[in-house]
Structure formats: structure tokens, C-alpha cells
Design a protein around this motif. Structure first.
Motif, PDB file in Angstrom:
ATOM      1  N   LYS A 149      73.670  -5.675  31.339  1.00  9.67           N
ATOM      2  CA  LYS A 149      73.677  -4.653  30.294  1.00  9.67           C
ATOM      3  C   LYS A 149      72.511  -4.902  29.332  1.00  9.67           C
ATOM      4  O   LYS A 149      71.998  -3.996  28.710  1.00  9.67           O
ATOM      5  CB  LYS A 149      74.984  -4.704  29.513  1.00  9.67           C
ATOM      6  CG  LYS A 149      76.079  -3.905  30.152  1.00  9.67           C
ATOM      7  CD  LYS A 149      77.259  -3.882  29.209  1.00  9.67           C
ATOM      8  CE  LYS A 149      78.411  -3.096  29.791  1.00  9.67           C
ATOM      9  NZ  LYS A 149      79.641  -3.376  29.065  1.00  9.67           N
ATOM     10  N   PHE A 150      72.135  -6.186  29.188  1.00  8.57           N
ATOM     11  CA  PHE A 150      71.057  -6.533  28.271  1.00  8.57           C
ATOM     12  C   PHE A 150      69.709  -6.514  28.978  1.00  8.57           C
ATOM     13  O   PHE A 150      68.756  -5.912  28.496  1.00  8.57           O
ATOM     14  CB  PHE A 150      71.334  -7.907  27.660  1.00  8.57           C
ATOM     15  CG  PHE A 150      70.324  -8.299  26.624  1.00  8.57           C
ATOM     16  CD1 PHE A 150      70.288  -7.664  25.394  1.00  8.57           C
ATOM     17  CD2 PHE A 150      69.392  -9.286  26.891  1.00  8.57           C
ATOM     18  CE1 PHE A 150      69.345  -8.008  24.450  1.00  8.57           C
ATOM     19  CE2 PHE A 150      68.452  -9.638  25.950  1.00  8.57           C
ATOM     20  CZ  PHE A 150      68.423  -9.001  24.727  1.00  8.57           C
ATOM     21  N   THR A 177      68.072  -5.409  32.520  1.00  6.13           N
ATOM     22  CA  THR A 177      68.373  -4.708  33.760  1.00  6.13           C
ATOM     23  C   THR A 177      67.750  -5.460  34.933  1.00  6.13           C
ATOM     24  O   THR A 177      66.879  -6.314  34.742  1.00  6.13           O
ATOM     25  CB  THR A 177      67.821  -3.281  33.735  1.00  6.13           C
ATOM     26  OG1 THR A 177      66.401  -3.363  33.622  1.00  6.13           O
ATOM     27  CG2 THR A 177      68.354  -2.510  32.549  1.00  6.13           C
ATOM     28  N   GLU A 186      64.069  -5.568  34.960  1.00  5.91           N
ATOM     29  CA  GLU A 186      63.466  -6.502  34.007  1.00  5.91           C
ATOM     30  C   GLU A 186      63.573  -7.943  34.493  1.00  5.91           C
ATOM     31  O   GLU A 186      62.635  -8.727  34.359  1.00  5.91           O
ATOM     32  CB  GLU A 186      64.109  -6.324  32.633  1.00  5.91           C
ATOM     33  CG  GLU A 186      63.653  -5.035  31.976  1.00  5.91           C
ATOM     34  CD  GLU A 186      64.589  -4.556  30.872  1.00  5.91           C
ATOM     35  OE1 GLU A 186      64.105  -3.865  29.982  1.00  5.91           O
ATOM     36  OE2 GLU A 186      65.790  -4.877  30.915  1.00  5.91           O
ATOM     37  N   GLN A 223      61.002  -8.525  36.998  1.00  2.81           N
ATOM     38  CA  GLN A 223      59.670  -8.686  36.407  1.00  2.81           C
ATOM     39  C   GLN A 223      59.489 -10.087  35.841  1.00  2.81           C
ATOM     40  O   GLN A 223      58.415 -10.682  35.954  1.00  2.81           O
ATOM     41  CB  GLN A 223      59.446  -7.645  35.313  1.00  2.81           C
ATOM     42  CG  GLN A 223      59.220  -6.262  35.862  1.00  2.81           C
ATOM     43  CD  GLN A 223      58.845  -5.275  34.767  1.00  2.81           C
ATOM     44  OE1 GLN A 223      57.898  -5.450  34.036  1.00  2.81           O
ATOM     45  NE2 GLN A 223      59.616  -4.223  34.654  1.00  2.81           N
ATOM     46  N   GLY A 230      59.067 -12.388  38.663  1.00  5.36           N
ATOM     47  CA  GLY A 230      57.752 -12.154  39.248  1.00  5.36           C
ATOM     48  C   GLY A 230      56.656 -12.785  38.412  1.00  5.36           C
ATOM     49  O   GLY A 230      55.753 -13.447  38.933  1.00  5.36           O
ATOM     50  N   GLY A 231      56.749 -12.589  37.096  1.00  4.45           N
ATOM     51  CA  GLY A 231      55.743 -13.134  36.203  1.00  4.45           C
ATOM     52  C   GLY A 231      55.683 -14.652  36.271  1.00  4.45           C
ATOM     53  O   GLY A 231      54.626 -15.251  36.052  1.00  4.45           O
ATOM     54  N   ASN A 232      56.812 -15.260  36.583  1.00  2.00           N
ATOM     55  CA  ASN A 232      56.849 -16.715  36.653  1.00  2.00           C
ATOM     56  C   ASN A 232      56.618 -17.236  38.067  1.00  2.00           C
ATOM     57  O   ASN A 232      56.669 -18.436  38.288  1.00  2.00           O
ATOM     58  CB  ASN A 232      58.215 -17.224  36.183  1.00  2.00           C
ATOM     59  CG  ASN A 232      58.266 -17.294  34.683  1.00  2.00           C
ATOM     60  OD1 ASN A 232      57.491 -18.017  34.073  1.00  2.00           O
ATOM     61  ND2 ASN A 232      59.138 -16.507  34.089  1.00  2.00           N
ATOM     62  N   ILE A 285      60.813  -1.937  42.144  1.00  2.00           N
ATOM     63  CA  ILE A 285      61.511  -1.675  40.877  1.00  2.00           C
ATOM     64  C   ILE A 285      61.469  -0.186  40.540  1.00  2.00           C
ATOM     65  O   ILE A 285      62.493   0.437  40.258  1.00  2.00           O
ATOM     66  CB  ILE A 285      60.888  -2.513  39.727  1.00  2.00           C
ATOM     67  CG1 ILE A 285      61.095  -4.000  39.999  1.00  2.00           C
ATOM     68  CG2 ILE A 285      61.478  -2.110  38.391  1.00  2.00           C
ATOM     69  CD1 ILE A 285      60.366  -4.908  39.038  1.00  2.00           C
ATOM     70  N   LEU A 286      60.265   0.386  40.590  1.00  2.00           N
ATOM     71  CA  LEU A 286      60.144   1.794  40.197  1.00  2.00           C
ATOM     72  C   LEU A 286      60.867   2.709  41.188  1.00  2.00           C
ATOM     73  O   LEU A 286      61.509   3.679  40.800  1.00  2.00           O
ATOM     74  CB  LEU A 286      58.665   2.186  40.068  1.00  2.00           C
ATOM     75  CG  LEU A 286      57.935   1.553  38.880  1.00  2.00           C
ATOM     76  CD1 LEU A 286      56.464   1.887  38.902  1.00  2.00           C
ATOM     77  CD2 LEU A 286      58.546   1.993  37.545  1.00  2.00           C
ATOM     78  N   LEU A 326      64.714   2.362  40.561  1.00  2.00           N
ATOM     79  CA  LEU A 326      65.180   3.074  39.367  1.00  2.00           C
ATOM     80  C   LEU A 326      65.146   4.576  39.584  1.00  2.00           C
ATOM     81  O   LEU A 326      66.030   5.310  39.140  1.00  2.00           O
ATOM     82  CB  LEU A 326      64.307   2.699  38.168  1.00  2.00           C
ATOM     83  CG  LEU A 326      64.482   1.269  37.678  1.00  2.00           C
ATOM     84  CD1 LEU A 326      63.476   0.956  36.605  1.00  2.00           C
ATOM     85  CD2 LEU A 326      65.894   1.066  37.150  1.00  2.00           C
ATOM     86  N   LYS A 327      64.114   5.018  40.283  1.00  2.00           N
ATOM     87  CA  LYS A 327      64.011   6.446  40.557  1.00  2.00           C
ATOM     88  C   LYS A 327      65.191   6.894  41.422  1.00  2.00           C
ATOM     89  O   LYS A 327      65.782   7.948  41.188  1.00  2.00           O
ATOM     90  CB  LYS A 327      62.687   6.724  41.259  1.00  2.00           C
ATOM     91  CG  LYS A 327      62.522   8.153  41.690  1.00  2.00           C
ATOM     92  CD  LYS A 327      62.037   8.218  43.093  1.00  2.00           C
ATOM     93  CE  LYS A 327      62.487   9.482  43.744  1.00  2.00           C
ATOM     94  NZ  LYS A 327      62.120   9.550  45.132  1.00  2.00           N
ATOM     95  N   VAL A 356      68.101   5.578  41.536  1.00  2.00           N
ATOM     96  CA  VAL A 356      69.301   5.623  40.695  1.00  2.00           C
ATOM     97  C   VAL A 356      69.328   6.929  39.911  1.00  2.00           C
ATOM     98  O   VAL A 356      70.325   7.652  39.884  1.00  2.00           O
ATOM     99  CB  VAL A 356      69.337   4.419  39.722  1.00  2.00           C
ATOM    100  CG1 VAL A 356      70.459   4.593  38.703  1.00  2.00           C
ATOM    101  CG2 VAL A 356      69.514   3.127  40.486  1.00  2.00           C
ATOM    102  N   ASP A 357      68.197   7.261  39.296  1.00  2.00           N
ATOM    103  CA  ASP A 357      68.147   8.476  38.471  1.00  2.00           C
ATOM    104  C   ASP A 357      68.299   9.743  39.305  1.00  2.00           C
ATOM    105  O   ASP A 357      68.805  10.747  38.838  1.00  2.00           O
ATOM    106  CB  ASP A 357      66.828   8.523  37.696  1.00  2.00           C
ATOM    107  CG  ASP A 357      66.786   7.484  36.586  1.00  2.00           C
ATOM    108  OD1 ASP A 357      67.874   7.059  36.144  1.00  2.00           O
ATOM    109  OD2 ASP A 357      65.697   7.090  36.168  1.00  2.00           O
TER     110      ASP A 357
END
Lengths: 204, 390
Positions: free
Chosen positions: B12-13, B15, B18, B21, B24-26, B98-99, B102-103, B105-106
Motif C-alpha cells: 500500500k505504501f 507499489t 516502485e 525500481q 533495479g537501482g541497487n 513495470i509500465l 501498470l497499464k 492493471v488500469d
């Protein structure tokens, strides 16, 4: 909110192209991707969202140099305009560092531009950002269509409609032809970096 | 819990997008586990150098599994840093996943697993239908409450067909009991303060299957009951009394099913009544309790629009007068019809009454609530029956 990646010694920030549907956000990014190949890292992610496409890629702007030994990496995004894409919008707008608002110069899109700008304001507000404070650049796109006799709004009118209160840098552009695309991005990068420096007092 | 859990939190805090990401960044390698109380098993995504390489979620694997996990909007995640040696099957870029996820889902291509999943459809179903009756329970006995939980409007507390044996009591607010039907979700009753969510049958077997969905109407505060203590109390009862209580519980489930049948038009009341003769007449002065030992019986409500079959009672089920329960059925408010070969055993209801009197307050409340639910749902069945016969 830029991310400091200590492992990679990188500062990662996010610039988002916002605007009404079919205003040319994706055309802007596609042009950048093609013309600045050397500065692009990785592939371009393209998602077909209804009525528009959502694009993403990483960009390493040249000439900005390093900040305290860290490279600056910019994530460039477009946001799907439709209301229903709230999950995507949330992910993209969370932690945004700079915004390019692409407005459509077509006379018939006048209202769409204003609605979209208002929408941007309320979306930013949700993430605790003010449209007056976030680094923002306006682009009045599709100027080339005047040659084909399509009625466009004069720049002064667009400036009045959209930029009277904000007073941010604005540029006429023709994203299909690439005119004005680079200068818009550069200005937004400049403002974004400046804001980050101010925020973290790097300039000292 | 292994020691190499390096990152955990609530979806919830942060997603899933995120979290991916950040990993991935790490450039992290390890296993991301995602738990939801709306799913039986956790979902798993394997990361190598920050990129998802494989995944598993409810029978799916690879990219499909990752995408379906984007629908888990309410849950917990934990990342375990370790070397992964799974076969890499995903080679799409991280941001692309990711994109796209999310798409999807929407766009509604991915099933949402979370509080708002049924909320919207409930609203659609409630519109235009008659008012769903609200039943309140007795005063709450706080002795058995192990924990408190809050649910927001539209959140589903349990879901039909999912496993679970928790029992809640409504401390404040209203919840709606909803059955899934071919014609969409159908609200049956609403339960207010003091009412219970979850039935006695959850004491019987582990991995008990929920028979209805329960959705919060407005914000609701629930008390989680100490079900282990209740299960122990249940286990200590006499075998006969346990069979009896479960028999009554089955009545409630049959009634819910009957509502669904009338609503969808699948009901065949005539076949339940045909070839059966009355053994107890509605309103008769019957004081004994019987158990069906052979043949079968049907409880029928006489209604201005005709006879409404309520529940069928095969061998082993009970009927007659229950001195300590108000079921709103036979003998006062319903008849019992039986096949010609019906054999019954007379039951000493007094013994049951003694056991009932010795129940703990919470258990007694649960039994009373079950009886009240039977009475209210009987009314609902009749309402849908007359709607159909119109």
C-alpha cells in the motif's frame, strides 16, 4: 526527489512530459531518442495505452558534467492522459523532478490544454508538489501546421491561457520536425538541476 | 524467516513497480516474495542484478506471473538477498515490465486482488434491488477478542471460494454478505454491530472454504476472535451436539444458495416438493426434535404466493422444535414435508439445551447469530421467490 545511487555513483532524476492526448509528448521523446542516440542509455520502452503511447528511456545529458563525482542520469517519461491510467500516472509522477508541459497549438484544442494543465496541478498536489515550485517548461507544439492552413492559436494567446500566472520559460515547437524539442529539454534540464542544487546546496 | 531478508514492507505504501525500481537501482539479486490475504499462496519474483528473470504466482510463471502480481495492490512484500539459480525466462526490460504491468492493471486486463476488487461490482449489484435486510447481533463479549482490525468502505474482508478460518465479530459498522452468481454479485444480508463473520464449520476442517464474500459498507471495525479457543470449546462438546450445530449451519448455507437460485432463475421448487407429504404443518404444536434416519424431508414456508421450499434435509439432518433457538422455520413458521420412506429418530432436545446453556458467551452469541441469520435469510428467500413468481 532525485535518487542518489551510491553503488553506481549516479544521481537519478525524473523528467516527465505532460499534456493533453495527441499533443505530441511521444513525438518529442521519439525525436530525442533518435537524435541524441549517444546520450541515450538502454532501449526505449513503449507501451500502447489507449489513444496515446507511454514512453520511457534513460538519458545521460552531455555537458552537464559530474556533480560531486556523480553522473547525472535522467529518466524521461510521458504520462498517459486518460483518467483510467491512474496506476501508471502515480508511478511516473511520484518523485518527479521536472515537467515539460506540451500544449497543442490547434485552435480546437484550446480547452483541452487548459484542462490538462489543471489536471497536472491536481496530480502534482497529490504528491505534495506545487505547480508553481516544480521546475516546469512550456512547449507550444505543432507550430508547423500553420503552413497547411490549419487554424492555430497565436503564441500570445497560448501564453495568456496557460502561462499568465506560472511565468515559466516557453518555446514554440514542431516535434515532428524536431524544431524546439532540444531547446525545451535543455531548459527543463537546466531548471531541474538548478532546483536540485538549491535543494541540496551543492552550489556552495 | 531467513536472516537475509533485506527489505520488507507494505504494497500500500510502496507499489510493486516502485519496489522493482529500487531493486533495479541497487542491482540486487535475490527473491522477492509477495503476500496477500486475498491469495492462498505468496507470489515470487526472482531478480538477477536488478532485473526480474523469472516468477511464479498462482500456477503462472515467467512474465505472466509478474504481470498478475501487479494486480496485488494490498499486501506485504519481502526481499531476500541471495544467489538465485532459476532458469532465466524473462528478458524484457525492467521499466518495460513495470509500465506494461501498470497499464494492464488500469486497462482491466489483470485481475485486481485487493480491497477495491469487489467494491465496485457490489455497488452495481445493490442498485435497483430491494433493500438488503440488516441484522444486528447481541452485545459483544470482549473476552474472546484477540485483535482489532479496521476495514474501509468497499474493502472485502473474506472472499467466496478462498480458504480461511478466521472469525470476526463486528464491533462497529456494517458488512454485507455477498454471493457470487452467474448474474453478478448478489448481496444477501447485512450484518451490523455484534454480528459474526465466519461460521461454525470453520472449526471442522483446516483450510475451510469461504461460502460467501463479505464486504465492508462504510468503515468497519472488526474484532478478530480467538478461534483456537472457540475451536477447543467446540471440540469439547458432545458429538451429537456438534452434529446438530453443523446441521443447523448447513441450513444457513442452503438458504443462501436458495436465494442465489431464485435470483438467477435456476430454482426448481416443484421438484423439491413433489411426492412428499406433510409431517409437520406450519403453526402446528410440535415440541419434539427429530433426526432423519432414512428417506428425506424438506422444510417449506407457506407464503401468499405459494409454497417456498427452503432447505432439504437428507439423512442425518435435524428438524422439529428447538427449544433454545429461534430459527423462524418449523414448526411455527414452516412445514416439513417428507418422502414416503421417511424414518426418524427422536432426539432429546433437553440434553442439547443443557449443553447450549453451558456455552461461553461468545460461542452462545455465535449460535444465536446463526439462528437469527437463518430466520432473516428465510425471509430473503421468500422475497426472491415472490419476485420470481411475479
Amino acid at each position: 526527489m532525485a535518487i542518489f545511487n551510491l553503488k553506481k555513483r549516479e544521481i537519478e532524476c525524473k523528467i516527465v512530459y505532460y499534456g493533453p492526448g495527441r499533443c505530441g509528448k511521444t513525438t518529442n521523446l521519439e525525436f530525442i531518442f533518435k537524435s541524441y542516440k549517444k546520450q541515450v542509455r538502454g532501449e526505449m520502452v513503449s507501451i500502447n495505452t489507449e489513444g496515446d503511447r507511454t514512453l520511457f528511456f534513460d538519458f545521460l545529458p552531455m555537458g552537464l558534467g559530474k556533480i560531486r563525482g556523480c553522473d547525472v542520469r535522467v529518466q524521461l517519461y510521458t504520462v498517459p492522459g486518460q483518467v483510467k491510467y491512474s496506476s501508471t500516472r502515480k508511478l511516473v509522477l511520484r518523485g518527479v523532478d521536472g515537467v515539460v508541459f506540451v500544449a497543442d497549438s490547434l485552435e480546437v484544442r484550446r480547452e483541452k490544454n487548459m484542462l490538462s494543465l489543471k489536471d497536472l496541478q491536481s496530480n502534482l498536489k497529490e504528491y505534495g508538489k506545487s505547480i508553481f515550485k516544480v521546475p516546469l517548461v512550456m512547449q507550444y507544439n505543432k507550430r508547423d501546421l500553420a503552413e497547411q492552413g490549419i487554424p492555430l492559436m497565436p503564441l500570445e494567446q497560448m501564453e495568456r491561457d496557460l502561462n499568465r500566472q506560472l511565468k515559466v520559460p516557453s518555446f514554440p515547437a514542431s516535434a515532428v520536425k524536431g524544431a524546439g524539442v532540444g531547446v525545451t529539454l535543455k531548459e527543463c534540464l537546466k531548471l531541474t538541476l538548478k532546483a536540485l542544487q538549491k535543494e541540496f546546496k551543492w552550489a556552495q | 524467516m531467513s536472516a537475509n531478508k533485506v527489505l520488507a514492507g507494505s504494497l500500500k505504501f510502496l507499489t510493486l513497480g516502485e519496489v522493482m525500481q529500487i531493486l533495479g537501482g541497487n542491482a540486487s539479486s535475490g527473491i522477492l516474495r509477495i503476500m496477500s490475504r486475498y491469495a492462498n499462496e505468496p507470489g515470487v519474483i526472482y531478480f538477477k542484478d536488478g532485473n526480474p528473470v523469472n516468477a511464479a504466482c498462482s500456477g503462472r510463471s515467467g512474465l505472466d506471473a509478474v504481470y498478475s502480481l501487479f494486480g496485488w495492490t494490498d499486501g506485504e512484500f519481502e526481499f531476500h538477498q541471495e544467489q538465485v539459480d532459476v532458469e532465466p525466462v524473462i528478458n524484457k526490460s525492467r521499466m518495460g515490465i513495470i509500465l506494461e504491468g501498470l497499464k494492464m492493471v488500469d486497462d482491466g486486463q489483470i485481475e485486481k486482488l485487493g480491497p477495491d476488487a469487489i467494491g465496485t461490482s457490489r455497488m452495481a449489484a445493490t442498485k435497483g434491488e430491494g433493500v438488503v435486510p440488516l441484522m444486528k447481533g447481541p452485545l459483544v463479549d470482549y473476552m474472546y477478542i484477540a485483535d482489532e482490525e479496521d476495514f474501509f468502505d468497499g474493502e472485502s474482508i473474506v472472499e467466496e471460494g478462498k480458504h480461511g478460518s478466521w472469525i470476526w465479530v463486528v464491533l462497529e459498522g456494517v458488512v454485507e454478505i455477498v454471493k457470487n452468481t452467474d448474474k453478478g454479485p448478489l448481496p444477501i444480508v447485512r450484518v451490523g454491530d455484534g454480528g459474526f463473520i465466519g461460521s461454525l464449520s470453520s472449526f471442522l476442517i483446516q483450510g475451510h472454504m469461504r461460502t460467501a464474500t463479505v464486504v465492508a459498507v462504510g468503515n468497519v471495525q472488526l474484532g478478530v476472535l480467538d478461534s483456537q479457543r472457540l475451536a477447543q470449546e467446540f471440540a469439547a462438546l458432545s458429538a451429537e451436539f456438534r452434529t446438530f450445530l453443523i446441521s443447523i449451519d448447513r441450513r444457513l448455507r442452503q438458504l443462501n444458495q436458495r436465494v442465489v437460485d431464485y435470483y438467477t432463475g435456476a430454482a426448481d421448487p416443484a421438484s423439491m416438493i413433489n411426492n412428499r407429504v406433510p409431517v409437520i404443518k406450519q403453526g402446528a404444536d410440535e415440541e419434539s426434535l427429530y433426526q432423519v434416519a432414512g428417506g428425506d424431508a424438506v422444510v417449506v414456508r407457506h407464503h401468499e404466493k405459494g409454497m417456498v421450499p427452503l432447505v432439504s434435509l437428507p439423512r442425518g439432518e435435524y428438524f422439529g422444535s428447538v427449544p433454545f433457538m429461534e430459527l423462524g422455520q418449523e414448526p411455527e413458521y414452516a412445514s416439513v414435508l417428507a418422502s414416503k420412506d421417511l424414518k426418524v429418530k427422536k432426539i432429546d432436545a433437553g440434553k442439547f439445551k443443557n449443553e447450549y446453556d453451558n456455552l461461553s458467551t461468545t460461542f452462545k452469541n455465535m449460535v444465536d447469530h446463526m439462528a437469527a441469520a437463518i430466520s432473516v435469510t428465510t425471509g430473503v428467500v421468500c422475497a426472491y421467490h415472490s419476485k420470481e413468481s411475479r
